[in-house]
Design an enzyme around this catalytic site. Sequence first.
Site, mmCIF file in Angstrom:
data_model
loop_
_atom_site.group_PDB
_atom_site.id
_atom_site.type_symbol
_atom_site.label_atom_id
_atom_site.label_comp_id
_atom_site.label_asym_id
_atom_site.label_seq_id
_atom_site.Cartn_x
_atom_site.Cartn_y
_atom_site.Cartn_z
ATOM 1 N N GLU A 1 1.097 -1.197 -0.066
ATOM 2 C CA GLU A 1 0.298 0.249 0.017
ATOM 3 C C GLU A 1 0.787 1.406 -0.054
ATOM 4 O OE1 GLU A 1 -3.776 1.704 2.794
ATOM 5 O OE2 GLU A 1 -2.107 0.469 3.626
ATOM 6 N N LYS B 1 -10.380 0.544 -0.959
ATOM 7 C CA LYS B 1 -10.190 0.414 0.609
ATOM 8 C C LYS B 1 -11.518 1.009 1.252
ATOM 9 C CE LYS B 1 -7.183 1.031 4.369
ATOM 10 N NZ LYS B 1 -5.724 1.944 4.309
ATOM 11 N N CYS C 1 -4.922 -3.455 4.178
ATOM 12 C CA CYS C 1 -4.277 -2.818 5.573
ATOM 13 C C CYS C 1 -5.334 -3.074 6.700
ATOM 14 C CB CYS C 1 -3.794 -1.424 5.464
ATOM 15 S SG CYS C 1 -2.748 -0.945 6.686
#
Length: 543
Positions: free
Chosen positions: A103, A202, A234
């Site tokens: 990321e 995300k 994440c």
Amino acid sequence: MCICQLQLCLVQELVPRTEDTLAMITSSLQTSVAVFALIILHVSTLDTFKAAVYEHAVILPNDTKTPVSPDEALFLMNKNIDILEKAIKQAAEQGAQIIVTPEDALYGWKFTRETIFPYLENIPDPQVNWIPCQDPHRFGQTPVQARLSCLAKNNSIYVVANMGDKKPCSSRNTTCPSNGHYQYNTNVVYDAKGKLVARYHKYHLYSELQFDVPEKPELVTFNTTFGKFGIFTCFDILFHDPAVTLVKDFHVDTILFPTAWMNVLPLLTAIEFHSAWAMGMRVNLLAANTHNVSLKMTGSGIYAPHSPKVYHHDMETESGKILFAEVDSHPRNSSTYPPAVNWSAYATSITPFPGAKNSFRGFISRDEFNFTKLSESAGNLTVCQKEICCHLSYRMLGKEGNEVYVLGAFAGLHGRRRREYWQVCTMLKCRSTNLTTCGQPVETALTRFEMFSLSGTFGTEYVFPEVLLTEIKLAPEKFEVLEDGRLVNKNGSSEPVLTVSLFGRWYTKDTHSISGGTSNSATMHLMIPTLLMIITLQYTVMV
């Protein structure tokens, strides 16, 4: 003319052309073709594949409050892609079929909505059937996507990358930002021909004011000859959707996980939690972290359901690192696939061990735990908080006089945000002999355990088993989870232990928030289209 058409013509010449006969022959041939296709698919499916993840030390932009030009933004991103290109080529040369990069790997993370904008491109839905390397201007200016696509195509490897997506919106839409664009933290996947096969926005942002939260969690999967893949980013890993849904309902074999993870001891270092998540969910996880020592960002790995395959944790150097491992394409079919665990079976079946007299309260980050000290070199202890009781049986090889270990229990909403409901049982080393330091970060230990068995009365089925050793190391093949929920060591004594934990997430007790996307709201988003379809079908039948 295809083979089947030719066969049908020959048969029609030999057999009387009655409608029944022709229908029977056609049906038979269609069945044969279908069976043949399945056989070909089965033959082409690989039992294992070689995976690569790359931990990248990102070249960061200058700190500025005003946006740079698109050319300046592209110049920086190309400098980072130059480094990723070397890793991608190395992965392909080593025979890897897929590589995951981190990321924020193209431009870093310190931005406002305005300063990130020059770095963004319009990333289309993969259904458009697009190879950016061959048609780079089909969706406007997309030089980053074209280059990533060419890297995949020219090296015949799947490439997973993280970048920024921009989507225009109308001012008539009340949720449309003032600059007329939604901005998303986005993962992209290009196959070995350079085709865009996956795009994921995300959902669970973490202090990312430059990006927008999608309307609902996206459930993104794609199929290959070496398994079915899901993808998220994440902070998403700590929530039910999309993470758990991809594994439980979509039955993916492998999760692709670009991350920019800041390590937090004692429970949430990258290699510790990510390996535990793979074991708890019984799925492959390919985790690629950014590398920035000053922000405690490190920790990448290739994790199988039963044990880590390979991992990397480096707080000493500033360089990147590529990892390789052979992974089961369909782990559920593997002989090493772990059985399902009833996480509370053992803990609820026994009488709690006697409570110690020296129990006390302490903090791990902002969470108040109930602790009890391991006063002897061997023993049985129980500590409880709210609905959870944690049981520990242990035997040390030799108790170090200057090291203190405690057993801790926590149940409740976590941290400052008070959104995620945790249930945790942990045995950990205190920072010093002063009990007020228990729960504070510590990186080294001397005490070895000949035996330990940790269990808890968990109210959730989602529990992640963690064992972290001195100097932030994992213990591949050195511990296991029994079907009754006990986390135990095996193969003799352990290396010096920092923490042994069972980290539970009780998603249905999470609090709701607009930006957080709890499992209940996500489920509702997923149910609405299905309900509308059912209602439509019922109406059609009635009419």
